[in-house]
Enzyme design. Structure first.
Site, PDB file in Angstrom:
ATOM      1  N   PRO A 158      19.883 -95.766  -1.099  1.00 50.79           N
ATOM      2  CA  PRO A 158      21.024 -95.344  -1.925  1.00 50.79           C
ATOM      3  C   PRO A 158      20.636 -94.240  -2.897  1.00 50.79           C
ATOM      4  O   PRO A 158      19.555 -94.253  -3.478  1.00 50.79           O
ATOM      5  CB  PRO A 158      21.409 -96.628  -2.669  1.00 50.79           C
ATOM      6  CG  PRO A 158      20.865 -97.734  -1.840  1.00 50.79           C
ATOM      7  CD  PRO A 158      19.619 -97.198  -1.212  1.00 50.79           C
ATOM      8  N   GLU A 159      21.522 -93.252  -3.045  1.00 51.72           N
ATOM      9  CA  GLU A 159      21.269 -92.178  -3.994  1.00 51.72           C
ATOM     10  C   GLU A 159      21.769 -92.594  -5.375  1.00 51.72           C
ATOM     11  O   GLU A 159      22.420 -93.623  -5.542  1.00 51.72           O
ATOM     12  CB  GLU A 159      21.909 -90.885  -3.489  1.00 51.72           C
ATOM     13  CG  GLU A 159      21.402 -90.519  -2.096  1.00 51.72           C
ATOM     14  CD  GLU A 159      21.587 -89.064  -1.709  1.00 51.72           C
ATOM     15  OE1 GLU A 159      21.708 -88.211  -2.600  1.00 51.72           O
ATOM     16  OE2 GLU A 159      21.585 -88.774  -0.495  1.00 51.72           O
ATOM     17  N   LYS A 161      17.422 -93.741  -9.474  1.00 50.94           N
ATOM     18  CA  LYS A 161      17.590 -94.851  -8.530  1.00 50.94           C
ATOM     19  C   LYS A 161      17.154 -96.194  -9.120  1.00 50.94           C
ATOM     20  O   LYS A 161      16.994 -97.176  -8.390  1.00 50.94           O
ATOM     21  CB  LYS A 161      16.811 -94.550  -7.248  1.00 50.94           C
ATOM     22  CG  LYS A 161      17.308 -93.292  -6.536  1.00 50.94           C
ATOM     23  CD  LYS A 161      16.564 -93.022  -5.247  1.00 50.94           C
ATOM     24  CE  LYS A 161      17.087 -91.767  -4.566  1.00 50.94           C
ATOM     25  NZ  LYS A 161      16.423 -91.503  -3.264  1.00 50.94           N
ATOM     26  N   ARG A 216       8.861 -92.263 -16.686  1.00 46.85           N
ATOM     27  CA  ARG A 216       8.146 -91.679 -15.550  1.00 46.85           C
ATOM     28  C   ARG A 216       9.086 -90.942 -14.600  1.00 46.85           C
ATOM     29  O   ARG A 216       8.634 -90.309 -13.643  1.00 46.85           O
ATOM     30  CB  ARG A 216       7.381 -92.771 -14.794  1.00 46.85           C
ATOM     31  CG  ARG A 216       6.246 -93.377 -15.606  1.00 46.85           C
ATOM     32  CD  ARG A 216       5.259 -94.099 -14.723  1.00 46.85           C
ATOM     33  NE  ARG A 216       5.792 -95.343 -14.166  1.00 46.85           N
ATOM     34  CZ  ARG A 216       5.665 -96.534 -14.754  1.00 46.85           C
ATOM     35  NH1 ARG A 216       5.041 -96.635 -15.920  1.00 46.85           N
ATOM     36  NH2 ARG A 216       6.163 -97.614 -14.189  1.00 46.85           N
ATOM     37  N   ASN A 236      18.556 -87.615   0.061  1.00 43.74           N
ATOM     38  CA  ASN A 236      18.516 -86.655   1.153  1.00 43.74           C
ATOM     39  C   ASN A 236      19.841 -85.931   1.389  1.00 43.74           C
ATOM     40  O   ASN A 236      19.855 -84.738   1.690  1.00 43.74           O
ATOM     41  CB  ASN A 236      18.079 -87.366   2.441  1.00 43.74           C
ATOM     42  CG  ASN A 236      17.690 -86.383   3.524  1.00 43.74           C
ATOM     43  OD1 ASN A 236      17.143 -85.330   3.241  1.00 43.74           O
ATOM     44  ND2 ASN A 236      17.989 -86.718   4.759  1.00 43.74           N
ATOM     45  N   ARG A 292      11.970 -87.426   5.159  1.00 42.90           N
ATOM     46  CA  ARG A 292      13.393 -87.582   5.485  1.00 42.90           C
ATOM     47  C   ARG A 292      13.859 -86.386   6.310  1.00 42.90           C
ATOM     48  O   ARG A 292      13.274 -85.307   6.266  1.00 42.90           O
ATOM     49  CB  ARG A 292      14.228 -87.691   4.197  1.00 42.90           C
ATOM     50  CG  ARG A 292      13.800 -88.820   3.271  1.00 42.90           C
ATOM     51  CD  ARG A 292      14.000 -90.207   3.886  1.00 42.90           C
ATOM     52  NE  ARG A 292      15.388 -90.475   4.168  1.00 42.90           N
ATOM     53  CZ  ARG A 292      16.266 -90.915   3.256  1.00 42.90           C
ATOM     54  NH1 ARG A 292      15.881 -91.092   2.006  1.00 42.90           N
ATOM     55  NH2 ARG A 292      17.510 -91.161   3.597  1.00 42.90           N
TER      56      ARG A 292
END
Length: 277
Positions: free
Chosen positions: A2-3, A52, A124, A165, A265
């Site tokens: 999932p984006e 994410k 991060r 992606n 990807r």
């Protein structure tokens, strides 16, 4: 995987369902039993997301952290009069009150953290186009200093958070940018164009639950909403310009769409009209 828009949408759904309530928190599978016990019965304050990473903030300085990874799902459903809905499949985490049940399956990460530990995770990450406080210059500094390609850099969550992606392929096509262009050769104006396009497109993903990257589709959805249609009934086609269109004609120039694996990807682009440097 999932984006970022999916996680921001989930954060909003969790806030709407549980903020101000104290759901039971269990681990039917058992792998999160210790963490669930720390959260069980505590008041939920809000959900949030960065890239994410998904967080659910509880009173008492407790934070649930979830990373869905490749196969994870977090599904919210109405209880519909069942005090204890049956568990279906392997459920790592269940949130339950008298209105809503939320079942988490197959996540890459599910942990109970302190606020400081959650902040360290966020620190991060790169800037998130869906967070108004994000600074695109932080990503630009890393991109401009890198010899890696822009296609690789856009998928690095420590450079830019939340982009996956589909957005990568589509935005590079929209802006005519060559995917193999090294980051050190990207101009500041080009990077700003990428950030601005993502900042415009990704909120539509949060709002509709679908990735929309074609201007005509965006216009159709905007017109439907302006006409008073319920967003839940608006048809949002899964229709992209280059993503998964290998070998098909480019919608802009007619040249064949190309394909190559980049950063693990499938990258799709037009070698004819994506030449911007």
């Amino acid at each position: 995987m999932p984006e970022g828009h999916t996680l921001h949408r989930l954060a909003g759904e969790l806030t709407e369902a549980y903020a101000g309530h104290a759901p039971s928190v269990t681990s039917p599978q058992g792998r999160f039993a210790e963490g669930a016990a720390l959260l069980d019965g505590h008041l939920v304050e809000r959900g949030s997301a960065w890239g994410k990473l998904l967080f659910l903030h509880f009173a008492g300085e407790r934070v649930l952290y979830v990373h869905l990874g490749l196969i994870g799902t977090f599904v919210l459903s109405p209880v519909e009069g069942q005090s204890d809905p049956p568990v279906t499949g392997v459920v790592r985490l269940r949130l339950l009150d008298d209105r809503t049940v939320a079942d988490l399956r197959g996540p890459m990460a599910c942990e109970a953290l302190t606020p400081e530990e959650a902040e360290a995770l966020v620190a991060r990450q790169g800037p998130d186009p869906l967070r108004v406080e994000s600074d695109p210059d932080e990503a630009w500094a890393k991109i401009h200093a890198s010899r890696r390609t822009i296609a690789e850099l856009l998928m690095d969550q420590t450079v830019l958070a939340g982009v996956g992606n589909i957005y990568r392929c589509e935005v590079l096509w929209r802006l005519r940018i060559k995917p193999s262009l090294p980051g050190e050769r990207i101009k500041a104006a080009t990077w700003q164009a990428i950030w601005d396009d993502l900042s415009e497109l990704m909120p539509w993903g949060v709002r509709t639950g679908r990735i929309i990257t074609r201007d005509e589709v965006l216009q159709d959805v905007a017109d439907a909403l302006a006409a008073g249609e319920d967003l839940r009934t608006v048809d949002v086609p899964r229709d992209f310009s280059v993503y998964q269109r290998n070998g098909e004609p480019c919608l802009r120039c007619g040249s064949h769409v190309r394909h190559k694996v980049v950063a693990g990807r499938n990258m799709f682009w037009c070698g004819n009209c994506q030449r911007r440097s």
